[in-house]
Motif scaffolding. Structure first.
Motif, PDB file in Angstrom:
ATOM      1  N   VAL A 277       0.864  -1.178   0.000  1.00 42.73           N
ATOM      2  CA  VAL A 277       0.000   0.000   0.000  1.00 42.73           C
ATOM      3  C   VAL A 277       0.899   1.226   0.000  1.00 42.73           C
ATOM      4  N   ALA A 278       0.739   2.075  -0.997  1.00 42.05           N
ATOM      5  CA  ALA A 278       1.557   3.280  -1.061  1.00 42.05           C
ATOM      6  C   ALA A 278       1.389   4.085   0.222  1.00 42.05           C
ATOM      7  N   ASP A 279       2.500   4.541   0.772  1.00 39.94           N
ATOM      8  CA  ASP A 279       2.555   5.371   1.977  1.00 39.94           C
ATOM      9  C   ASP A 279       2.207   4.599   3.248  1.00 39.94           C
ATOM     10  N   ASP A 280       1.870   3.305   3.155  1.00 40.48           N
ATOM     11  CA  ASP A 280       1.630   2.488   4.350  1.00 40.48           C
ATOM     12  C   ASP A 280       2.689   1.410   4.505  1.00 40.48           C
ATOM     13  N   GLY A 281       3.203   0.898   3.397  1.00 39.70           N
ATOM     14  CA  GLY A 281       4.241  -0.121   3.476  1.00 39.70           C
ATOM     15  C   GLY A 281       3.844  -1.421   2.802  1.00 39.70           C
ATOM     16  N   THR A 282       4.589  -2.499   3.105  1.00 39.55           N
ATOM     17  CA  THR A 282       4.413  -3.793   2.451  1.00 39.55           C
ATOM     18  C   THR A 282       4.223  -4.896   3.486  1.00 39.55           C
ATOM     19  N   ALA A 283       3.146  -5.657   3.320  1.00 31.39           N
ATOM     20  CA  ALA A 283       2.929  -6.864   4.115  1.00 31.39           C
ATOM     21  C   ALA A 283       3.573  -8.036   3.373  1.00 31.39           C
ATOM     22  N   GLU A 284       4.093  -9.009   4.119  1.00 36.12           N
ATOM     23  CA  GLU A 284       4.806 -10.119   3.497  1.00 36.12           C
ATOM     24  C   GLU A 284       4.478 -11.429   4.205  1.00 36.12           C
ATOM     25  N   HIS A 285       4.201 -12.470   3.398  1.00 36.05           N
ATOM     26  CA  HIS A 285       4.040 -13.817   3.944  1.00 36.05           C
ATOM     27  C   HIS A 285       5.406 -14.495   3.942  1.00 36.05           C
ATOM     28  N   SER A 286       5.670 -15.332   4.934  1.00 39.05           N
ATOM     29  CA  SER A 286       7.008 -15.909   5.101  1.00 39.05           C
ATOM     30  C   SER A 286       7.347 -17.009   4.102  1.00 39.05           C
ATOM     31  N   GLU A 287       6.340 -17.652   3.492  1.00 35.48           N
ATOM     32  CA  GLU A 287       6.620 -18.798   2.620  1.00 35.48           C
ATOM     33  C   GLU A 287       7.193 -18.359   1.282  1.00 35.48           C
TER      34      GLU A 287
ATOM     35  N   SER B  66      -0.259  -9.067   8.890  1.00 36.64           N
ATOM     36  CA  SER B  66       0.812  -8.171   8.488  1.00 36.64           C
ATOM     37  C   SER B  66       1.080  -7.131   9.565  1.00 36.64           C
ATOM     38  N   GLY B  67       2.204  -6.451   9.407  1.00 37.00           N
ATOM     39  CA  GLY B  67       2.545  -5.375  10.322  1.00 37.00           C
ATOM     40  C   GLY B  67       2.119  -4.015   9.826  1.00 37.00           C
ATOM     41  N   ILE B  68       1.328  -3.983   8.767  1.00 30.94           N
ATOM     42  CA  ILE B  68       0.884  -2.688   8.252  1.00 30.94           C
ATOM     43  C   ILE B  68      -0.624  -2.561   8.414  1.00 30.94           C
ATOM     44  N   THR B  69      -1.102  -1.345   8.361  1.00 27.63           N
ATOM     45  CA  THR B  69      -2.535  -1.078   8.338  1.00 27.63           C
ATOM     46  C   THR B  69      -2.882  -0.352   7.058  1.00 27.63           C
ATOM     47  N   PHE B  70      -4.099  -0.553   6.614  1.00 30.08           N
ATOM     48  CA  PHE B  70      -4.567   0.091   5.388  1.00 30.08           C
ATOM     49  C   PHE B  70      -5.500   1.224   5.811  1.00 30.08           C
ATOM     50  N   ASP B  71      -4.961   2.444   5.864  1.00 34.03           N
ATOM     51  CA  ASP B  71      -5.775   3.570   6.293  1.00 34.03           C
ATOM     52  C   ASP B  71      -5.776   4.697   5.267  1.00 34.03           C
TER      53      ASP B  71
END
Length: 211
Positions: free
Chosen positions: A132-142, A172-177
């Motif tokens: 998400v632009a300006d929020d960051g990137t969520a990532e799955h470990s696999e 994820s460690g990000i939020t979509f706001d």
């Protein structure tokens, strides 16, 4: 999240069901969206349910994307939707640019929109991500391998994002706001930066209020 073991159907609140029909343009939801297709996508008798002798009813097929300007455009936006599930079976043959599964990206002045977002497998590490632009990137470990079917999904519940690979969920460690603009959804591509999918996709479903 339980990966399906047979072809998906349009359940309650399904807004799109794509890549599941011999005609690549068919939307299996009750909305019957008219799909716009770019490139030379094609339907193949190949799918994740091929563990038995093939029958069209039981196993369906998939849509092949060659990684060069192949994509769908779904004629709607998710503006104002806070709970959404996007899921699909994917089979990657290679990855020369991000293998994008879903994106909502403006066609012009993209940098002005902090709510642009993308669901994809990354070139650098073959991991499922949601950006998400300006929020960051969520990532799955696999780490996803080539020539293997995976059921992938992202679930947004309010501002919380969760990613799934074959039913294994990771928050994820990000939020979509960020505000979502009214732009059509790109399926299996992010054409603005020439990110396209290389491989097969089937049973692509977007469902509202399904977390």
């Amino acid at each position: 999240f339980t990966p399906p073991t047979k072809s998906l159907t349009a359940i309650t609140n399904t807004v799109l069901l794509a890549c599941h029909h011999p005609s690549a343009t068919v939307d299996g939801s009750t909305n019957n969206h008219t799909m716009t297709i770019g490139g030379n996508t094609s339907t193949r008798r190949f799918g994740p349910y091929d563990y038995l002798g093939y029958t069209k009813t039981d196993h369906g097929g998939s849509v092949y994307f060659d990684g060069t300007a192949d994509y769908y455009i779904a004629p709607f936006s998710i503006t104002g939707v806070s709970n959404i599930t996007v899921e699909a079976w994917i089979y990657m043959e290679s990855i020369s640019s991000h293998n994008v599964i879903y994106s909502q990206y403006p066609n012009a002045n993209a940098g002005d929109y902090s709510g642009r977002h993308m669901f994809y497998v990354a070139t650098q590490d073959s991991k499922l991500k949601y950006w998400v632009a300006d929020d960051g990137t969520a990532e799955h470990s696999e780490v996803l391998k080539f020539n293997t079917w995976y059921h992938v999904a992202y679930v947004r519940d309010g501002n919380t994002i969760k990613l799934y690979v074959n039913g294994k969920g990771e928050t994820s460690g990000i939020t979509f706001d960020r505000a979502i603009y009214s732009e059509n959804i790109n399926l299996v591509a992010e054409p603005h930066n020439s990110n396209h999918f290389e491989g097969y996709v089937t049973d692509y479903r977007i469902t509202y209020n399904s977390t």
